[in-house]
Scaffold this active site. Structure first.
Site, short mmCIF file in Angstrom:
data_model
loop_
_atom_site.label_atom_id
_atom_site.label_comp_id
_atom_site.label_asym_id
_atom_site.label_seq_id
_atom_site.Cartn_x
_atom_site.Cartn_y
_atom_site.Cartn_z
N ARG A 23 -6.84 -5.37 -3.23
CA ARG A 23 -6.74 -4.43 -1.96
C ARG A 23 -7.70 -3.38 -1.60
O ARG A 23 -8.10 -2.95 -3.00
CB ARG A 23 -5.25 -3.97 -1.71
CG ARG A 23 -4.16 -5.21 -1.58
CD ARG A 23 -2.89 -4.49 -1.53
NE ARG A 23 -2.67 -3.77 -0.48
CZ ARG A 23 -1.52 -3.00 -0.22
NH1 ARG A 23 -0.40 -3.07 -1.13
NH2 ARG A 23 -1.27 -2.29 0.80
N SER A 68 8.70 5.48 0.40
CA SER A 68 7.75 6.40 0.31
C SER A 68 7.95 7.85 0.10
O SER A 68 7.45 8.35 -0.62
CB SER A 68 7.34 6.51 2.06
OG SER A 68 6.68 5.32 2.42
N ASP A 98 5.20 -1.34 8.72
CA ASP A 98 5.78 -2.32 7.60
C ASP A 98 6.99 -2.97 8.23
O ASP A 98 7.58 -4.01 7.61
CB ASP A 98 6.38 -1.31 6.59
CG ASP A 98 5.35 -0.72 5.70
OD1 ASP A 98 4.57 -1.32 5.63
OD2 ASP A 98 5.91 0.38 4.93
C1 S3P Z 1 3.14 4.03 2.73
C2 S3P Z 1 2.15 3.75 3.83
C3 S3P Z 1 1.70 2.71 4.39
C4 S3P Z 1 2.76 1.60 4.27
C5 S3P Z 1 3.16 1.42 2.63
C6 S3P Z 1 3.58 2.99 2.48
C7 S3P Z 1 3.17 5.33 2.25
O1 S3P Z 1 0.41 2.23 3.71
O2 S3P Z 1 2.32 0.38 4.62
O3 S3P Z 1 4.24 0.57 2.64
O4 S3P Z 1 4.02 5.48 1.57
O5 S3P Z 1 2.08 6.23 2.31
P1 S3P Z 1 -0.91 2.64 4.67
O6 S3P Z 1 -0.91 4.20 4.52
O7 S3P Z 1 -1.99 1.79 4.03
O8 S3P Z 1 -0.95 2.20 6.21
#
Ligand code: S3P
Length: 439
Positions: free
Chosen positions: A127, A28, A320
């Protein structure tokens, strides 16, 4: 872009995990460092950038948008020319499997006065994108996509945005970040209020690039700004990658494993809280801070676990880590129940269905529900057909790695099929697991 990860993992049981390891950079934070570096003026230097396929997709996207990027090994340098320096891409941008790339880029590009078309692989094109398209349209962006704009490819004609105050129906860092990134190009202030706090890396990193960000409870606001300034970003190890080893060391008796320099931002570490409630021995040592992110060495010693109820409020802090939590629950004594986690149905795979199937293959009784799962722990090693277990990854990197951890605690050998997807977040996973496993 599948890197060098084998197409299948052939695994045998380990007795314990031991020693010191380092996991790759946070996915992230890596995406955000590239995005903000490309949107800023000057040279942004990134240390510890994850070279997983997902982040490589973000890098390739910005090259197409006219940004020059130099990967010097230890340091990646991004030569940004500000938001106004981004150029109309001359082709469709393919973001592979990466939900973070497509949603955050949709936000950033919604504010740029040109045409961009964003797409991805079969999983990504299935998605939901309406969750970002809807607020971006409210800000004035013209966005089209299949299914009325809910599915990629997304066709974005950006520019002319105005700030909005958006109340998001989901606790999602991707939604929050998309709207905040669009807000950089908007007139006035843009704010997002979420039902629960999702990972806050975007709002933590924006001020380091000179943006003005305000937080009041679950509401975060940003001012429109084309004066982002380049800076240096030091990416910590990815907690979500460390999570596989945290669970592995917990459930394999005799383990004592330290994972160095892991990002332990509290919006990410719900798994530690839940595992501790289950009886785990996890210590955070040598805590420091870099760019507003807390970093620590995570020491894990094995411990017997008991089942737990995972309340909906903690789900965003461990979204996650659900697949690998299922493996901890399978090894625990008693029942574990997860509720309020319907978001898991729309990840890289339907993770509730994928993990119910995976657990059953290891001889664990599990029942799925629309918004969660109930797991009857075996109170020790895992089972299933010890003469040769065959598991499918469902094309999902975190399901594949969770199955590999379960295999360490099971009798006999396991083959996990379709594992190239692990390259999206953790290309060196198998080698690292082999380096820490003692049989
Ligand atoms: C992420 C946010 C999450 C997570 C993804 C990474 C991000 O998704 O599941 O692996 O880097 O902002 P969501 O925002 O859809 O919950």
């Amino acid at each position: 872009m599948t890197g060098s990860v084998p197409a299948r993992f052939v695994l045998k049981a380990a007795r314990r995990l031991e020693g010191e390891i380092v996991v790759p950079g946070d996915k992230s934070i890596s995406h955000r460092a590239v995005i903000l570096g490309a949107a800023a003026r000057g040279t942004t230097e990134i240390r510890g950038l994850l070279r997983g396929d997902d982040v490589l997709r973000t890098l390739a996207a910005f090259r197409r948008l006219g940004v020059s990027i130099h990967d010097g090994g230890e340091i990646v340098r991004i030569e940004g020319h500000g938001l106004n320096g981004l150029r109309e891409p001359d082709d469709v941008i393919d973001l592979g499997n990466s939900g973070t790339s497509i949603r955050l880029l949709a936000g950033l590009l919604a504010g740029r006065p040109f045409l961009s078309i964003l797409t991805g692989d079969d999983s990504l094109r299935g998605r939901p994108m309406g969750r970002v398209v809807d607020p971006l349209r409210r800000m004035g962006a013209r966005i089209d996509g299949r299914g009325g704009g809910n599915l990629a490819p997304l066709v974005i004609r950006g520019g002319g945005l105005r700030g909005i105050s958006y109340v998001s129906p989901v606790a999602s860092a991707q939604v929050k970040s998309a709207v905040l990134l669009a807000g950089l190009s908007a007139e006035g202030e843009t704010s997002v209020t979420e039902p629960g706090l999702s990972r806050d890396h975007t709002e933590k990193m924006l001020p380091a690039f000179g943006a003005s960000v305000r937080r009041e409870g679950l509401k975060v606001s940003v001012e429109g700004c084309d004066r982002l300034k380049a800076c240096s970003v030091d990416v910590p190890g990815d907690f979500s990658s460390a999570a596989f080893f945290i669970v592995g060391a917990t459930i394999l008796p005799g383990s004592d494993l330290t994972i160095r320099r892991v990002g332990v931002n509290p919006t990410r570490t719900g798994l530690i809280d839940i595992l501790r409630q289950m009886g785990a021995r996890i210590e955070l040592e040598s805590m420091t801070e870099t760019g507003g992110e807390v970093v620590a060495d995570v020491r894990v010693r094995s411990a017997p676990l008991k089942g737990v109820r995972v309340a909906p409020e903690i789900v965003p802090r461990m979204i996650d880590e659900f697949p690998v939590l299922c493996i901890a629950a399978a090894a625990a004594e008693g029942e574990t129940a997860v509720t309020g986690a319907s978001e898991l149905r729309v990840k890289e795979s339907d993770r509730i269905a994928a993990m119910t199937g995976t657990l059953r293959a290891f001889g664990v009784q599990a029942e799925d529900a629309p918004d969660g799962i109930r797991i009857h722990g075996r109170g020790g090693g895992l089972g299933g057909d010890a003469s040769g277990r065959r598991i499918h990854s469902y094309g999902d990197h975190r399901v594949a790695m969770s199955a590999a951890i379960a295999a360490q605690a099971a009798q006999g050998g396991t083959v996990v099929e379709d594992t190239a997807c692990v390259a999206t977040s953790f290309p060196g996973f198998l080698d690292l697991l082999e380096s820490a496993a003692r049989s």
